[in-house]
Scaffold this motif. Sequence first.
Motif, PDB file in Angstrom:
ATOM      1  N   UNK A 157       0.850  -1.181   0.000  1.00 45.24           N
ATOM      2  CA  UNK A 157       0.000   0.000   0.000  1.00 45.24           C
ATOM      3  C   UNK A 157       0.890   1.238   0.000  1.00 45.24           C
ATOM      4  N   UNK A 158       0.742   2.046  -1.029  1.00 40.73           N
ATOM      5  CA  UNK A 158       1.469   3.318  -1.097  1.00 40.73           C
ATOM      6  C   UNK A 158       0.497   4.400  -0.619  1.00 40.73           C
ATOM      7  N   UNK A 159       0.914   5.161   0.382  1.00 44.57           N
ATOM      8  CA  UNK A 159       0.044   6.208   0.919  1.00 44.57           C
ATOM      9  C   UNK A 159       0.704   7.569   0.722  1.00 44.57           C
ATOM     10  N   UNK A 160      -0.065   8.490   0.203  1.00 43.67           N
ATOM     11  CA  UNK A 160       0.390   9.879   0.030  1.00 43.67           C
ATOM     12  C   UNK A 160      -0.438  10.741   0.973  1.00 43.67           C
ATOM     13  N   UNK A 161       0.241  11.411   1.901  1.00 42.43           N
ATOM     14  CA  UNK A 161      -0.457  12.201   2.910  1.00 42.43           C
ATOM     15  C   UNK A 161      -0.147  13.673   2.729  1.00 42.43           C
ATOM     16  N   UNK A 162      -1.189  14.458   2.608  1.00 38.61           N
ATOM     17  CA  UNK A 162      -1.011  15.900   2.435  1.00 38.61           C
ATOM     18  C   UNK A 162      -2.029  16.664   3.236  1.00 38.61           C
ATOM     19  N   UNK A 163      -2.133  17.950   2.932  1.00 32.45           N
ATOM     20  CA  UNK A 163      -3.123  18.770   3.626  1.00 32.45           C
ATOM     21  C   UNK A 163      -4.214  19.185   2.641  1.00 32.45           C
ATOM     22  N   UNK A 164      -5.359  19.448   3.206  1.00 29.26           N
ATOM     23  CA  UNK A 164      -6.493  19.826   2.364  1.00 29.26           C
ATOM     24  C   UNK A 164      -6.221  21.186   1.718  1.00 29.26           C
TER      25      UNK A 164
END
Lengths: 165, 125
Positions: A157-164
């Motif tokens: 699982x590749x997860x990309x976490x950012x801000x709204x």
Amino acid sequence: MTERSDPAPVARPLILMRFRPVWTYIDGVREFCRFFCDTTFKTTDLAERASVVIQETLENAVKYSTGGDEAELELRIQSQGETIEFSVSSLPDPLHLPTLRAELSSIASQTPEEAYVAAFLRAASEPGEASRLGLARIRHEGRAELSLQEEPGGRIRITATGTVC
Amino acid sequence: MLNPASLAPPDVTSVNISVSAEGVTLSGSITTKEPDRSLGRFFRTVHEAALQNRLDELRVDVRGLSFVNSSAIRLFIDWAIWVSQPTGPRYRLRFVRNPNVTWQRVSFPAIAQLAAAHVVIEDGA
């Protein structure tokens, strides 16, 4: 004796999609997610960043997926407060995993902009080879941090976490 | 000047390509798996025509290109490298971009860094 506290709230997926790893689906999924982010969060900037993240994560997942019924992709988008997470689970060819780990590690060791410029320099010095710009684009253009989870059965699982915003 | 009649663009779904005496205008999106096989070959043909016609400058207008994948960005990187060859005839490659489009705003400065003396980035409306 300690009191039991309620577990931290877990973000519910806003989008959960499963589909076969077929290239021609990518455009449709990306455009739906762009529309969804634009409409839900009322920000065109997030919609554009989401497009890059989804295009590049799905392209990688499709390119390196094994065939067969187990190879279905799962795309999940969830948000909590100002944080938004895009994740793609896939069943890659095991031979691809060491390359992916190395690529992520190299990118993480630099700032997003440095990694982006380094990826462009590499592409320029390797004419005729694959671009390998995708992960650097996710970090710099998508303004998202990347992580890799290895799941049972060989899935990743590749997860990309950012801000709204 | 280029001769548009001798530079027939490839038929690629999702992207419109027009050729003028000054260069190429692209609009739509490029997300095909191997754009080098169609667009890349076309860009190379345009590049060779620009050299043959001894152009000082070639204009590539990407303002209408709303989205591209990384394989498509690679085509623009290749083009920047072609014009930065140390020997032989050369021309200036002018990319006209829309800075309000994220991929254009972020990627073209990085492309220009690869061939600063030969690539110009112009912000269009």
